[in-house]
Design a protein around this motif. Structure first.
Motif, PDB file in Angstrom:
ATOM      1  N   GLU A 145       4.179  39.202  -3.056  1.00  0.00           N
ATOM      2  CA  GLU A 145       4.005  38.392  -1.788  1.00  0.00           C
ATOM      3  C   GLU A 145       4.318  36.772  -2.093  1.00  0.00           C
ATOM      4  O   GLU A 145       4.587  36.249  -1.013  1.00  0.00           O
ATOM      5  N   VAL A 188      13.592  40.760  -2.925  1.00  0.00           N
ATOM      6  CA  VAL A 188      13.658  39.550  -2.172  1.00  0.00           C
ATOM      7  C   VAL A 188      14.873  38.792  -2.732  1.00  0.00           C
ATOM      8  O   VAL A 188      15.005  38.852  -3.805  1.00  0.00           O
ATOM      9  N   LYS A 245       8.035  36.810  -1.655  1.00  0.00           N
ATOM     10  CA  LYS A 245       8.299  36.925  -0.239  1.00  0.00           C
ATOM     11  C   LYS A 245       7.966  35.374   0.608  1.00  0.00           C
ATOM     12  O   LYS A 245       8.690  35.076   1.562  1.00  0.00           O
ATOM     13  N   ARG A 305      10.672  32.932  -0.091  1.00  0.00           N
ATOM     14  CA  ARG A 305      11.822  33.293   0.804  1.00  0.00           C
ATOM     15  C   ARG A 305      11.498  32.482   2.099  1.00  0.00           C
ATOM     16  O   ARG A 305      12.388  32.093   2.853  1.00  0.00           O
ATOM     17  N   ARG A 306      10.385  33.020   2.669  1.00  0.00           N
ATOM     18  CA  ARG A 306      10.184  32.781   4.094  1.00  0.00           C
ATOM     19  C   ARG A 306      10.142  31.011   4.242  1.00  0.00           C
ATOM     20  O   ARG A 306      10.813  30.494   5.064  1.00  0.00           O
TER      21      ARG A 306
END
Length: 433
Positions: free
Chosen positions: A220, A258, A223, A226-227
């Motif tokens: 997480e 990812v 991720k 990345r977001r």
């Protein structure tokens, strides 16, 4: 175990080479010993100047996933060297290896060859700053990205503390735009982006940390990086110098699913020869000179001998995918040996493993970041290390490094290592009572 010649060489080296070594950890300082000087290597073993042989779990710090002196790689290097060791001109081998990297690494559409992981990182950061027109770089405590000035910083206290030079000779102004955060801490990185997101050029991270010992990511966390970078127009850089072609053929980004914007590579892509690379999205990479304004150059970049070694290594990995599962199973056996010996002899231990890379931490608590890693008992590690070395097992000489298992490790070698782990932990038990 005789080590007279190695000690003699070490004393000679200290007179003409700083600390007697050309990379600090080789001096064995953290374990209070003098290093063996290596004469040669083959398969799973290395041999020192005194004639001692060791089962090797350093593997040149990761790239020797096929083991030392693999016959096909050696032959490729010989053939390339016969044609000349360096041209300073384009070669077909550069194109072949570049295409292999683009085919293998999911996020890489274009790639530029360089000479080391450090050079790859400094070039990637320069490119990210040019692409975004921003200066701030976010790195994570305990993640090592080479000895480039801009990332050679300590962690500050608090989410927004700017970097402080971690070495004399690094100007404070040079790292004033480096922000250090805690690895795997989702809340802190969100706070950083909330505060200075518009100033951040790039976030650089080891997707699997390998330089505070091996520390796996929280998926997480990756991720979220990345977001956040996508939302704020920043570049996400994965430093896959260790993980590239090691945790899977497509690296950690394939392993975890990812994808970054830029990837730095090294080690395995040169088959153990000095090489690095950075690559990523086409629109970003086209800014690199001569197709764009971001200057980077190197006489030995794309060296034909290094390219030949890399091509043959990647060919073997690509054409024999079972290498990964077979090598991972060997590492899993060592993980089990560590845990069972620690339980049997009541030694505090936590083992982290991702694929064929692992680290035993001498601590009871899980290790998920730098702060938990440094709580390990380094004196116990030094005792364990010394016992393993005396039993013919060559390990990274620091609690905060990573063991690497190769495909060349044999059944006999793994069994010998399992037995050595048991003997070392028994000795630790005896000396602590």
């Amino acid at each position: 175990m005789d080590n007279a010649r190695s000690q003699e060489l070490f004393e000679m080296a200290k007179m003409i080479i700083p600390g007697g070594v050309n990379s600090p950890v080789r001096a064995f300082g953290p374990v209070g010993l003098k290093p063996p000087f290596i004469l040669k290597a083959k398969g799973e073993k290395i041999f020192d100047a005194d004639g001692n042989r060791y089962i090797d779990y350093v593997g040149s710090w990761g790239p020797m996933i096929l083991g030392h002196a693999r016959a096909e790689v050696v032959e490729a290097v010989k053939k390339a060297a016969e044609d000349g060791s360096s041209y300073g001109a384009p070669t077909e081998k550069e194109v072949v290896l570049a295409q292999m990297i683009c085919d293998a690494v999911p996020s890489v559409e274009m790639v530029r060859m360089v000479n080391s992981g450090t050079e790859a990182v400094m070039s990637a950061v320069r490119l990210a700053r040019a692409y975004t027109g921003r200066d701030a770089i976010v790195k994570f405590e305990g993640c090592y990205h080479g000895h480039w000035d801009g990332l050679l910083v300590k962690a500050g206290s608090g989410a927004l503390t700017m970097g402080v030079p971690n070495s004399p000779g690094v100007p404070s102004d040079y790292v004033k735009s480096t922000v250090t955060a805690c690895y795997n801490d989702c809340l802190e990185i969100q706070e950083i982006f909330a505060d200075i997101g518009s100033r951040i050029a790039a976030v650089i991270v080891e997707p699997v940390a390998g330089n505070m010992g091996l520390v796996p990511p929280d998926i997480e966390f990756l991720k979220l990086l990345r977001r956040l970078t996508a939302e704020h127009g920043a570049v996400l850089i994965f430093d896959e110098v260790i993980t590239g072609f090691r945790v899977s053929y497509g690296g950690a980004q394939e392993y975890y699913g990812v994808l970054p914007d830029i990837t730095t590579l090294g080690k395995i892509i040169g088959g153990g020869m000095p090489v690095g690379a950075y690559g990523g999205r086409r629109d970003i990479m086209k800014l690199v000179s001569p197709s764009g304004p971001v200057y980077q150059a190197g006489t030995l970049s794309g060296n034909p001998v290094a390219m030949a070694a890399g091509i043959k290594t990647l060919e073997i990995l690509r054409d024999n995918p079972s290498i990964y599962s077979e090598t991972d199973k060997k590492a899993e056996r060592l993980e089990k040996a560590f845990n069972s010996s620690a339980e049997r002899y009541e030694i505090p231990l936590h083992v982290n493993r991702v694929g064929s890379a692992l680290s035993p931490f001498f601590t009871r608590q899980p290790v998920s970041d730098f702060k938990t890693a440094v709580k390990s008992d380094t004196r116990q590690f030094a005792g364990y290390f010394g016992e393993m070395l005396r039993n013919g097992i060559y390990l990274p000489p620091s609690q905060f490094e990573t063991m690497f298992v190769s495909h060349a490790h044999t059944e006999a070698g793994i069994k010998t290592t399992e037995q050595a782990i048991g003997a070392a932990f028994l000795r630790l038990k005896e000396t602590t009572n």
